[in-house]
Design a protein around this motif. Sequence first.
Motif, mmCIF file in Angstrom:
data_model
loop_
_atom_site.group_PDB
_atom_site.id
_atom_site.type_symbol
_atom_site.label_atom_id
_atom_site.label_comp_id
_atom_site.label_asym_id
_atom_site.label_seq_id
_atom_site.Cartn_x
_atom_site.Cartn_y
_atom_site.Cartn_z
ATOM 1 N N GLU A 239 -33.680 44.808 37.144
ATOM 2 C CA GLU A 239 -33.766 46.164 36.596
ATOM 3 C C GLU A 239 -32.561 46.428 35.709
ATOM 4 O O GLU A 239 -31.455 45.945 35.976
ATOM 5 C CB GLU A 239 -33.799 47.183 37.736
ATOM 6 C CG GLU A 239 -34.978 46.988 38.663
ATOM 7 C CD GLU A 239 -34.809 47.711 39.982
ATOM 8 O OE1 GLU A 239 -33.649 47.902 40.434
ATOM 9 O OE2 GLU A 239 -35.829 48.071 40.574
ATOM 10 N N GLU A 240 -32.770 47.217 34.667
ATOM 11 C CA GLU A 240 -31.688 47.543 33.748
ATOM 12 C C GLU A 240 -30.616 48.376 34.449
ATOM 13 O O GLU A 240 -30.924 49.280 35.219
ATOM 14 C CB GLU A 240 -32.213 48.289 32.527
ATOM 15 C CG GLU A 240 -31.176 48.432 31.436
ATOM 16 C CD GLU A 240 -31.762 48.838 30.108
ATOM 17 O OE1 GLU A 240 -30.993 48.889 29.138
ATOM 18 O OE2 GLU A 240 -32.973 49.121 30.028
ATOM 19 N N VAL A 241 -29.359 48.031 34.185
ATOM 20 C CA VAL A 241 -28.207 48.712 34.762
ATOM 21 C C VAL A 241 -27.509 49.485 33.645
ATOM 22 O O VAL A 241 -27.339 48.969 32.538
ATOM 23 C CB VAL A 241 -27.214 47.687 35.369
ATOM 24 C CG1 VAL A 241 -25.943 48.354 35.836
ATOM 25 C CG2 VAL A 241 -27.863 46.920 36.493
ATOM 26 N N THR A 242 -27.121 50.710 33.934
ATOM 27 C CA THR A 242 -26.347 51.502 32.971
ATOM 28 C C THR A 242 -24.875 51.414 33.341
ATOM 29 O O THR A 242 -24.505 51.659 34.481
ATOM 30 C CB THR A 242 -26.802 52.976 33.000
ATOM 31 O OG1 THR A 242 -28.195 53.027 32.689
ATOM 32 C CG2 THR A 242 -26.027 53.802 31.993
ATOM 33 N N VAL A 243 -24.057 51.053 32.373
ATOM 34 C CA VAL A 243 -22.619 50.930 32.564
ATOM 35 C C VAL A 243 -21.947 51.911 31.624
ATOM 36 O O VAL A 243 -22.307 51.999 30.447
ATOM 37 C CB VAL A 243 -22.148 49.480 32.281
ATOM 38 C CG1 VAL A 243 -20.655 49.363 32.363
ATOM 39 C CG2 VAL A 243 -22.818 48.507 33.231
ATOM 40 N N GLU A 244 -21.000 52.655 32.125
ATOM 41 C CA GLU A 244 -20.295 53.647 31.313
ATOM 42 C C GLU A 244 -19.361 52.972 30.297
ATOM 43 O O GLU A 244 -18.906 51.848 30.506
ATOM 44 C CB GLU A 244 -19.464 54.571 32.216
ATOM 45 C CG GLU A 244 -20.292 55.388 33.180
ATOM 46 C CD GLU A 244 -21.226 56.360 32.499
ATOM 47 O OE1 GLU A 244 -20.811 57.003 31.509
ATOM 48 O OE2 GLU A 244 -22.387 56.463 32.938
ATOM 49 N N GLY A 245 -19.073 53.675 29.225
ATOM 50 C CA GLY A 245 -18.104 53.212 28.237
ATOM 51 C C GLY A 245 -18.642 52.136 27.317
ATOM 52 O O GLY A 245 -19.851 51.924 27.205
ATOM 53 N N ASP A 246 -17.717 51.437 26.671
ATOM 54 C CA ASP A 246 -18.067 50.438 25.666
ATOM 55 C C ASP A 246 -18.848 49.257 26.229
ATOM 56 O O ASP A 246 -19.630 48.640 25.514
ATOM 57 C CB ASP A 246 -16.815 49.921 24.972
ATOM 58 C CG ASP A 246 -16.179 50.955 24.063
ATOM 59 O OD1 ASP A 246 -16.871 51.927 23.683
ATOM 60 O OD2 ASP A 246 -14.993 50.805 23.731
ATOM 61 N N LEU A 247 -18.634 48.931 27.503
ATOM 62 C CA LEU A 247 -19.338 47.786 28.071
ATOM 63 C C LEU A 247 -20.849 47.968 28.027
ATOM 64 O O LEU A 247 -21.586 46.996 27.933
ATOM 65 C CB LEU A 247 -18.899 47.546 29.522
ATOM 66 C CG LEU A 247 -17.506 46.987 29.733
ATOM 67 C CD1 LEU A 247 -17.201 46.882 31.225
ATOM 68 C CD2 LEU A 247 -17.346 45.634 29.066
ATOM 69 N N GLY A 248 -21.308 49.195 28.088
ATOM 70 C CA GLY A 248 -22.738 49.444 28.132
ATOM 71 C C GLY A 248 -23.402 49.684 26.797
ATOM 72 O O GLY A 248 -24.620 49.802 26.725
ATOM 73 N N SER A 249 -22.629 49.730 25.727
ATOM 74 C CA SER A 249 -23.233 50.110 24.448
ATOM 75 C C SER A 249 -22.847 49.212 23.275
ATOM 76 O O SER A 249 -23.083 49.568 22.131
ATOM 77 C CB SER A 249 -22.835 51.550 24.113
ATOM 78 O OG SER A 249 -21.420 51.640 23.973
ATOM 79 N N GLU A 250 -22.287 48.063 23.547
ATOM 80 C CA GLU A 250 -21.864 47.176 22.467
ATOM 81 C C GLU A 250 -23.059 46.594 21.724
ATOM 82 O O GLU A 250 -24.056 46.218 22.333
ATOM 83 C CB GLU A 250 -21.008 46.032 23.019
ATOM 84 C CG GLU A 250 -19.625 46.451 23.453
ATOM 85 C CD GLU A 250 -18.727 46.798 22.293
ATOM 86 O OE1 GLU A 250 -18.822 46.180 21.217
ATOM 87 O OE2 GLU A 250 -17.906 47.704 22.470
ATOM 88 N N ARG A 251 -22.940 46.530 20.401
ATOM 89 C CA ARG A 251 -23.923 45.866 19.546
ATOM 90 C C ARG A 251 -23.147 44.941 18.625
ATOM 91 O O ARG A 251 -21.984 45.196 18.325
ATOM 92 C CB ARG A 251 -24.737 46.882 18.755
ATOM 93 C CG ARG A 251 -25.625 47.750 19.672
ATOM 94 C CD ARG A 251 -26.551 48.599 18.860
ATOM 95 N NE ARG A 251 -27.578 47.791 18.223
ATOM 96 C CZ ARG A 251 -28.850 47.718 18.637
ATOM 97 N NH1 ARG A 251 -29.245 48.397 19.682
ATOM 98 N NH2 ARG A 251 -29.726 46.963 17.999
ATOM 99 N N PHE A 252 -23.805 43.891 18.131
ATOM 100 C CA PHE A 252 -23.094 42.842 17.407
ATOM 101 C C PHE A 252 -23.840 42.442 16.138
ATOM 102 O O PHE A 252 -25.060 42.517 16.069
ATOM 103 C CB PHE A 252 -22.935 41.619 18.318
ATOM 104 C CG PHE A 252 -22.308 41.973 19.632
ATOM 105 C CD1 PHE A 252 -20.938 42.049 19.770
ATOM 106 C CD2 PHE A 252 -23.096 42.300 20.724
ATOM 107 C CE1 PHE A 252 -20.369 42.421 20.978
ATOM 108 C CE2 PHE A 252 -22.545 42.668 21.936
ATOM 109 C CZ PHE A 252 -21.162 42.731 22.062
#
Length: 85
Positions: A30-43
């Motif tokens: 299941e998808e996990v939500t992580v707060e801050g930059d760890l959860g929203s990085e794109r490359f």
Amino acid sequence: MNLPEQPTTFRAPLPAERPWWWRLENAAGEEVTVEGDLGSERFASQSDAESWVGEVFAELAAEGVDAVTLFELERRVYGPMSLHP
């Protein structure tokens, strides 16, 4: 008064400019939500995404992430890949 659009350096990149991202998952897949930059990085590239996960996998695991799956926009490239030895 209309203000001009923000210069490129001040706007967030569009998904097409940074199409690579990791889906963070728990042991059940299941998808996990992580707060801050760890959860929203794109490359911008696959190698950037892979380098990043190699650098932060211990931090992700500490946040409850058990595995990651790599996507390019909506296309699953590979995964899930365990963060545990």
